[in-house]
Design a protein around this motif. Structure first.
Motif, short mmCIF file in Angstrom:
data_model
loop_
_atom_site.label_atom_id
_atom_site.label_comp_id
_atom_site.label_asym_id
_atom_site.label_seq_id
_atom_site.Cartn_x
_atom_site.Cartn_y
_atom_site.Cartn_z
N ALA A 227 99.10 32.22 -29.24
CA ALA A 227 98.05 33.18 -30.14
C ALA A 227 97.77 34.48 -29.04
CB ALA A 227 96.97 32.52 -30.57
N ALA A 228 97.41 33.93 -27.98
CA ALA A 228 97.24 35.20 -26.91
C ALA A 228 98.46 35.72 -26.82
CB ALA A 228 96.81 34.60 -25.37
N LEU A 229 99.63 35.22 -26.51
CA LEU A 229 100.88 35.82 -26.28
C LEU A 229 101.12 36.68 -27.38
CD1 LEU A 229 102.78 33.11 -24.42
CD2 LEU A 229 102.37 35.28 -23.48
N GLU A 230 101.09 36.14 -28.55
CA GLU A 230 101.10 37.04 -29.80
C GLU A 230 100.38 38.27 -29.91
OE1 GLU A 230 100.77 36.57 -34.73
OE2 GLU A 230 99.54 35.47 -33.16
N LYS A 231 99.00 38.16 -29.43
CA LYS A 231 98.24 39.36 -29.41
C LYS A 231 98.85 40.47 -28.35
CE LYS A 231 93.73 37.85 -30.78
NZ LYS A 231 92.41 37.45 -30.46
N ALA B 137 99.95 41.97 -18.07
CA ALA B 137 99.72 41.73 -16.65
C ALA B 137 99.61 40.14 -16.91
CB ALA B 137 98.99 42.25 -15.77
N ALA B 138 99.10 39.57 -17.80
CA ALA B 138 98.68 38.30 -18.08
C ALA B 138 99.88 37.26 -18.75
CB ALA B 138 97.55 37.99 -18.59
N VAL B 139 101.03 37.92 -19.02
CA VAL B 139 101.99 37.27 -19.81
C VAL B 139 102.42 36.15 -19.01
CG1 VAL B 139 104.39 37.57 -20.83
CG2 VAL B 139 102.64 39.36 -21.29
N ASP B 140 102.90 36.14 -17.81
CA ASP B 140 103.89 34.93 -16.95
C ASP B 140 102.73 33.84 -16.90
OD1 ASP B 140 105.83 36.36 -16.60
OD2 ASP B 140 105.38 37.33 -14.76
N ALA C 47 88.45 41.69 -14.72
CA ALA C 47 88.26 40.34 -14.77
C ALA C 47 89.50 39.68 -14.68
CB ALA C 47 87.54 40.01 -16.21
N MET C 48 90.66 40.22 -14.82
CA MET C 48 92.11 39.64 -15.15
C MET C 48 92.31 38.63 -13.72
SD MET C 48 93.57 40.69 -17.84
CE MET C 48 95.27 40.46 -17.42
N ALA D 235 89.99 34.64 -23.43
CA ALA D 235 89.47 35.80 -22.78
C ALA D 235 90.78 36.62 -22.61
CB ALA D 235 88.87 35.80 -21.45
N LEU D 236 91.88 36.23 -21.97
CA LEU D 236 93.13 36.87 -21.47
C LEU D 236 93.75 37.19 -22.90
CD1 LEU D 236 94.42 34.71 -18.68
CD2 LEU D 236 93.48 37.29 -18.40
N GLY D 237 93.96 36.48 -23.84
CA GLY D 237 94.57 36.88 -25.08
C GLY D 237 93.67 38.24 -25.77
N ARG D 238 92.33 38.12 -25.51
CA ARG D 238 91.47 39.37 -26.16
C ARG D 238 91.54 40.61 -25.39
NH1 ARG D 238 86.01 36.87 -27.31
NH2 ARG D 238 85.35 38.71 -27.62
#
Length: 159
Positions: free
Chosen positions: A116-120, A94-97, A64-65, A86-89
């Motif tokens: 918060a997603a970047l932290e995860k 690969a989603a960082v940028d 799903a990315m 969703a991306l954080g979970r």
């Protein structure tokens, strides 16, 4: 969901029925087939079913990315917010940028959720990228980023 790809079309049709939509969404999240992605993204627009669709996309994970990263550019604020969640979970680096770009979103909750997603995910690029949010105009964002950075610092000190 257990039937797999042969059930995709039938399940997509079931999304029209409000009474069973939740179950159809859940079943679609179990099927690794690209045809489920757009219908699930469309459900992110629904106040009643956006959480279910987010859960289903997270369950799909890496397949799903690409679709979730595209959804970050959607004009609908709910779609963008839920895609960030969703991306954080999923926690795929690969989603960082794409998540770093979301730190500039006009909506405070989207900026907060992206941090918060970047932290995860835990990628160092994310830590550096959220530092400017310490000067965010929204107090909630500033406070949360302070906690994220403190936790990150503590984690690296004990590692």
């Amino acid at each position: 969901g257990m039937v797999g790809p042969p059930a995709v079309e039938l399940l997509i049709k079931q999304l029209r029925d409000w009474d069973i939509r939740k179950y159809a969404i859940k079943a679609l999240g179990k099927i690794r087939d690209e045809r489920v992605l757009e219908p699930l993204i469309a459900q992110l627009r629904s106040d009643e079913f956006k959480e279910d669709a987010t859960d289903a996309l997270v369950e799909l994970g890496q397949p799903a990315m690409e679709t979730l990263v595209k959804a970050l550019k959607d004009k609908d604020e709910n779609v963008r917010k839920q895609a960030v969640i969703a991306l954080g979970r999923i926690q795929d680096p690969a989603a960082v940028d794409a998540l770093i770009e979301m730190l500039q979103d006009r909506d405070w909750f989207t900026r907060l959720t992206a941090a918060a997603a970047l932290e995860k995910i835990g990628d160092e690029r994310g830590r550096d990228a959220i530092k400017p949010l310490l000067r965010d105009p929204d107090l909630v964002v500033k406070m949360r980023v302070e906690r994220i950075l403190a936790a990150w610092k503590k984690k690296t000190a004990t590692a």
